[in-house]
Each structure stands twice: as structure tokens, then as C-alpha cells.
Design an enzyme around this catalytic site. Structure first.
Site, mmCIF file in Angstrom:
data_model
loop_
_atom_site.group_PDB
_atom_site.id
_atom_site.type_symbol
_atom_site.label_atom_id
_atom_site.label_comp_id
_atom_site.label_asym_id
_atom_site.label_seq_id
_atom_site.Cartn_x
_atom_site.Cartn_y
_atom_site.Cartn_z
ATOM 1 N N LYS A 1 7.638 7.585 -5.694
ATOM 2 C CA LYS A 1 7.941 6.532 -4.728
ATOM 3 C C LYS A 1 9.440 6.249 -4.824
ATOM 4 O O LYS A 1 9.992 6.202 -5.938
ATOM 5 C CB LYS A 1 7.119 5.287 -5.071
ATOM 6 N N SER B 1 2.511 -0.717 -0.098
ATOM 7 C CA SER B 1 3.798 -0.142 0.209
ATOM 8 C C SER B 1 3.973 1.305 -0.246
ATOM 9 O O SER B 1 4.921 1.957 0.183
ATOM 10 C CB SER B 1 4.903 -0.986 -0.434
ATOM 11 N N SER C 1 -0.222 -2.425 -3.744
ATOM 12 C CA SER C 1 0.489 -1.315 -3.092
ATOM 13 C C SER C 1 0.156 0.087 -3.568
ATOM 14 O O SER C 1 0.627 1.051 -2.971
ATOM 15 C CB SER C 1 1.990 -1.518 -3.220
HETATM 16 N N1 GLN Z 1 1.274 -6.020 0.395
HETATM 17 C C1 GLN Z 1 1.783 -6.844 -0.648
HETATM 18 C C2 GLN Z 1 3.135 -7.373 -0.246
HETATM 19 O O1 GLN Z 1 3.522 -7.163 0.840
HETATM 20 C C3 GLN Z 1 1.839 -6.102 -1.929
HETATM 21 C C4 GLN Z 1 3.007 -5.207 -2.037
HETATM 22 C C5 GLN Z 1 3.053 -4.435 -3.318
HETATM 23 O O2 GLN Z 1 2.068 -4.344 -4.048
HETATM 24 N N2 GLN Z 1 4.217 -3.922 -3.621
HETATM 25 O O3 GLN Z 1 3.816 -7.999 -0.983
#
Ligand code: GLN
Length: 493
Positions: free
Chosen positions: A85, A160, A184
Site C-alpha cells: 500500500k 482505503s 481499511s
Molecule cells: N473508512 C474509514 C475511514 O475513512 C477507515 C479507514 C482506514 O481504516 N484507514 O476513516
């Protein structure tokens, strides 16, 4: 050159199978790397899964892996391909975090996760697309544009870590790193039919991971099988003196216990998981999966997480608060995007940040700054910390009577790109089932458990702190009886 397994099948093999093939000399690391780089060249762009492909570095690493094997120095992941990532720092390679702010940032050092995988012989093929600074659930906040879901390009792969999930689902690579702050890793795994493992907070070093919300961020993996997740975790886990929140706790062999049957395992079913927010087909697939665990000898026990509905609002106070602090370092002075021709210092700060950050990041920074400001701190931030304790306590109470908690990973299957972008609250609700584990620091895994119409559904297993072995074993045992994880989107077979 003769290749034991044809190129066609190499991309369908799991890390464990590829490891066996490499050890047996059926194919070389160079052949494997070439085959996957070809696939990335053919499909990567349409999926928009990659921000950077490091083909030359990968070929060199593969040659080194082959040489190490012939010299008898093969590491545990020797020659196995992975991708990272794009928020893991990689020496000499751009680390953008999906943001214009870091579009020009080349890290001078490797994140610990990257270094450990490299030292074990893994070959990195590149850096994957992601929501900007890991803020999002659909990959649509990326400066580099949304990632497409390999099951249907009109749909989001989740986020993400959407680039990592899409790359694994489309068989461009067998394993990828990701990070999970509120879901994410697990949510994109659920939406793409892959396996996503978020370890216990502190299990894996955060050193060299661009910080979003430091008390929640945790590095993990996306793979196609639980066994492969175990393999990668074993290399990534462990204490790191450069991360004061990494825990000095022995790293077990995550692979050895996988074959132990589920006889006697107590599986908690959360009453609140099956409320009206859960899409019907997702609920049906998860119930079928639970029935299968029961057939394998597990006992299902109802448990309560009474404060579950507070987890999303709590997270959206704590995470923005931490992000507003972490992201203050991006000021246009030290590194990252710098606005041109500033009038004065204030103008430099404002325009660099205004130009460098996208809408969602700016929304979070503003919310976070607000909840931390004098006068509002007690009402929001402090209250959220207290509720966070209650949520942790709920899990503790539940784990007094069960070994794992099983339920849905996400409330719906993949949704259409653009469908939720105008409505942040609906987007935030995607993580209703995953955020609790982050607030409490618990390990969780998502495994494919069927389809809703033609889109994958994930089963989530959450365990007590450091119970990665239990959730991996449960996931692996489920995968010995099902083949959902072997299903491949038609266009990528
Ligand atoms: N969807 C969540 C957010 O927008 C979690 C994001 C993540 O786990 N990095 O913060």
C-alpha cells in the site's frame, strides 16, 4: 526456458503454492516475477490498482532471490511477490499516500514492514493505490483516481486499501500489505472476495507507515487464503524498538496451528450485527457460514456488544482528532507539496495545505481541530475516549464467554463508484462492523463467504488481543470446506 507450471497458472497460485514451486525448482523467482509484471502491465491500468510499478527493482530482487536459493541462503519468503500500500515508506521509491501532498515524496528509508518482507526474500512489485491518507471506504478520495473492483469495474473495491485488494482479487499478485484504522483491510477484502487480516494493535511495527490515526492504525495483509495471511504475518510481526507502541510479545509460528479442527471453539454471534442495516443477502451468506462453523464442531453463543452503535461516532471524533495532529507536519516547508509564489508564511501554509489535501482530508482535519479545541475538548474528544473504553469493555465481557466473534465484515456488498461520494455519513457507516476492533485494538480477519448477486460477501472473525492464531485457524478451517476464496472474477482467470 522450461517452466514447470505454465505462466497461465502461476498467477492463480497462492503464496504457499508458489513457495513450494520455487523450492522444488518448478520455476524461478525471475520467471514468476516476469509473469506477474506482465499481468500488471496488461491489467493494472484498467483497474488503476497501482500508483507505482517497480519493474526494474523487482527483476533485480528476483535475480537476487534466485541467487540466494542456489547459495543455500533462501529466506522464508524467498522469491515470493508482494505489493505495498502506498503509505509504507520504501527507500528510493515514491510514497504518495494517495495524496497530491506527497506526490513528490521519495522516502529515504524503508518502513519496518517493507524491510522485514524484503529481508525474508519477498520481491516487491510496486505500490498500490489507496484513499488519500487512508481516509475513505471506497478508494475514491485518492489523488490518483478511484480503483475499480475486479468483479465489476463500475463498482468500488472498498477502501482505503482498495488497490491492494483489487490487485490480489485480480490475481496480479498473491499478497499485499495494507493498513486498517477503521476497517481499511477487512472492508476492501470483503468487497473484493479476498482475505484481509488486521492484527492486534502493536503486533506489527508502524515505523515508516505514514500516520493517519496513531492509536488505531495497524499494518496487515490482503491475500487469497488465511494460510497465506499467516505466512506473511509471521514475517511482519514482532517488537520494533523504533515503534514505541509495538509490543514485545513472542511471535508464534502462525502456520503450524492452522490444521487444528474447530472442535470446542466457542464462536460469539453479536445480536446487534443482524439489525436492519445489514443487506439481506449479506446476512444470509454470513448465517450460512456460521452454520458451517457449527458443523465443524464450533459452538455458537449469543453475545452482546451494547455500545456497537456508538463505535462509528466515537471513531469519527478520535480518528479526525489524531489525523489533525499527525497531518500538521505537511506544511509545505519541510517536505511535500509547496504552493508557488506565496505572499507570506501564512499564505504558504494555507495554500500548500489547501492545494495538497483533497476534500475528505480537509474535512477530517477541520473536524479534528474542532473537537480538540478549547471549549469543545471535553464535550467531544474526552467523551469519545470514555465511550472508547466502554466499547473495549464490551469486547472484554464478550470474550469472557467466547473465543472469537463472528459476523459480517461490511453491511453491503460492493457499491457503485460515485454512489456514496456525496454523503459522507453513509460512507462512514460502511465500517460499522469493523471499527470496534480498531477502537479496542483487537485482531480481525475477513474471509470470502459467498455472493450477493454477483458481488462477494465477507465473514469477519474478531479475537481477543494476540489471538491471531485462533482467528487464522478458524478462517483456514472454514476455507478447507469452502471454495469462495478460490473464485476469480471472470475477466481475470
Ligand atoms: N473508512 C474509514 C475511514 O475513512 C477507515 C479507514 C482506514 O481504516 N484507514 O476513516
Amino acid at each position: 526456458m522450461t517452466v514447470g507450471a505454465s505462466d497461465q497458472s502461476l498467477h492463480q497460485m497462492t503464496l504457499a503454492e508458489l513457495g513450494d514451486g520455487l523450492r522444488a525448482g518448478d520455476f524461478s523467482a525471475l520467471e514468476l516475477t516476469t509473469a506477474l509484471l506482465d499481468r500488471i502491465a496488461a491489467h493494472g491500468e484498467a483497474l488503476n490498482a497501482f500508483i507505482t510499478v517497480t519493474a526494474d527493482e523487482a527483476m533485480r530482487a528476483a535475480e537476487a532471490a534466485d541467487a540466494a536459493r542456489s547459495n543455500g541462503n533462501a529466506g522464508p519468503l524467498n522469491g515470493l511477490p508482494v505489493v505495498h500500500k502506498d503509505l509504507f515508506c520504501t527507500a528510493g521509491v515514491k510514497t504518495s499516500c494517495g495524496s497530491r501532498m506527497l506526490d513528490n515524496f521519495v522516502s529515504p528509508y524503508d518502513a519496518t514492514v517493507v524491510a522485514k518482507l524484503r529481508q525474508a526474500g519477498a520481491v516487491s512489485l510496486g505500490k498500490t493505490n489507496m484513499d488519500e491518507f487512508a481516509m475513505g471506504s471506497s478508494n475514491e478520495t485518492s489523488y490518483y483516481g478511484p480503483v475499480k473492483n475486479p468483479w465489476d469495474h463500475e463498482y468500488s473495491p472498498g477502501g482505503s486499501s482498495g488497490g491492494s485488494a483489487a490487485a490480489v482479487a485480480a490475481r496480479l499478485v498473491p499478497g499485499a500489505t495494507g493498513t486498517d484504522t477503521g476497517g481499511s483491510i477487512r472492508q476492501p477484502a470483503s468487497l473484493t472476495g479476498t482475505v484481509g487480516l488486521k492484527p492486534t494493535y502493536g503486533r506489527v511495527s508502524r515505523y515508516g507507515m505514514v500516520a493517519f490515526a496513531s492509536s488505531l492504525d495497524q499494518a496487515g495483509v490482503i491475500t487469497r487464503s488465511a494460510a497465506d495471511a499467516a505466512l506473511l504475518l509471521g514475517v511482519m510481526a514482532g517488537f520494533d524498538e523504533r515503534d514505541s507502541t509495538s509490543v514485545d510479545h513472542p511471535v508464534p509460528d502462525y502456520v503450524v496451528g492452522l490444521d487444528q479442527p474447530l472442535e470446542g471453539l466457542r464462536v460469539g454471534i453479536v445480536r446487534q450485527h443482524f439489525d436492519e442495516g445489514l443487506e439481506e443477502q449479506c446476512g444470509a451468506r454470513v448465517r450460512e457460514a456460521l452454520a458451517l462453523l457449527e458443523e465443524q464442531g464450533a459452538s455458537l453463543v449469543e453475545v452482546d456488544l451494547p455500545n456497537l452503535d456508538l463505535s462509528v461516532p466515537t471513531y469519527y471524533v478520535v480518528a479526525p482528532a489524531e489525523c489533525s495532529s499527525n497531518l500538521s507536519r505537511f506544511d509545505g516547508v519541510r517536505f511535500g507539496h509547496r504552493a508557488s509564489d506565496p505572499d507570506d508564511l501564512l499564505d504558504l501554509y494555507c495554500r500548500s495545505r489547501g492545494e495538497g489535501f483533497g476534500d475528505e482530508v480537509q474535512r477530517r482535519v477541520m473536524t479534528g481541530t474542532y473537537v480538540l479545541s478549547a471549549g469543545y475538548y471535553d464535550a467531544y474528544y474526552l467523551k469519545a475516549q470514555k465511550v472508547r473504553q466502554l466499547i473495549s469493555q464490551d469486547f472484554k465481557n464478550a470474550f469472557a464467554s467466547v473465543d472469537v466473534i463472528a459476523g459480517p465484515t461490511a453491511p453491503t456488498p460492493a457499491f457503485r463508484l460515485g454512489e456514496k461520494t456525496d454523503d459522507p455519513i453513509t460512507m462512514y457507516l460502511n465500517d460499522i462492523y469493523t471499527i470496534g476492533a480498531n477502537l479496542a485494538g483487537l485482531p480481525g480477519i475477513s474471509v470470502p463467504c459467498g455472493f450477493s448477486a454477483d458481488l462477494p460477501v465477507g465473514l469477519q472473525l474478531v479475537g481477543p488481543h494476540f489471538a491471531e492464531q485462533t482467528i487464522l485457524r478458524c478462517a483456514h478451517q472454514y476455507q478447507t470446506l469452502t471454495d469462495w476464496h478460490c473464485r476469480c472474477p471472470e475477466a481475470y482467470q
